[in-house]
Write an enzyme that holds these catalytic residues in place. Sequence first.
Site, short mmCIF file in Angstrom:
data_model
loop_
_atom_site.label_atom_id
_atom_site.label_comp_id
_atom_site.label_asym_id
_atom_site.label_seq_id
_atom_site.Cartn_x
_atom_site.Cartn_y
_atom_site.Cartn_z
N PRO A 81 2.20 85.50 50.87
CA PRO A 81 2.19 84.47 49.82
C PRO A 81 3.22 83.35 49.95
O PRO A 81 4.14 83.23 49.14
CB PRO A 81 2.41 85.29 48.56
CG PRO A 81 3.26 86.43 49.01
CD PRO A 81 2.74 86.76 50.38
N CYS A 82 3.01 82.46 50.90
CA CYS A 82 3.90 81.31 51.04
C CYS A 82 3.77 80.35 49.86
O CYS A 82 4.68 79.57 49.61
CB CYS A 82 3.65 80.59 52.37
SG CYS A 82 1.94 80.15 52.67
N HIS A 83 2.68 80.44 49.11
CA HIS A 83 2.51 79.58 47.94
C HIS A 83 3.53 79.91 46.85
O HIS A 83 3.76 79.10 45.97
CB HIS A 83 1.08 79.69 47.38
CG HIS A 83 0.71 81.05 46.92
ND1 HIS A 83 0.28 82.05 47.80
CD2 HIS A 83 0.69 81.62 45.68
CE1 HIS A 83 0.02 83.14 47.11
NE2 HIS A 83 0.26 82.90 45.83
#
Length: 159
Positions: free
Chosen positions: A121-123
């Site tokens: 989850p880079c978001h």
Amino acid sequence: MRWSVFDSPIGELSVAVDDDGLCRLRFGAIELGPDRARDEVLMAAEEQLKAYFAGELTEFDLPLSARGGSQFERAVWEQLKQIPYGEMHTYGDVAKAVGDPGAARAVGVACNRNPIAVIVPCHRVVGAGGKMVGFGGGIPLKRHLLELEARITLETKWL
């Protein structure tokens, strides 16, 4: 690599697996050959992503096979997996967590090179002060994912 393309609430997603697990997630469709083989991990990824977008899944359970990346990038990707659903950390937070407090910009580069977006989850990584910056799928998509997670977190914890 074996690829699959499917529709999601954020548009078409392309996912790929190798012999070790899920190795790519791309926004948009890629061209597939006529003899698409169905793969258990590809099918599980599609099912889990659909459940995630429906607000029914908060933690992915897929074998991952992140290819490439420097040692630093791999450390960042591992750290991204530790950010809980519905939470945000800054690039500086991630830099500190991987042992290089001055590397916030390098964390941003590593997030941009994340081969398995959404699932890794880079978001959930934002700029200082919660500023929406950087995301391979674009800021509106980043905002959509964060709002989805915030809504589901609110509904499950407080309603």
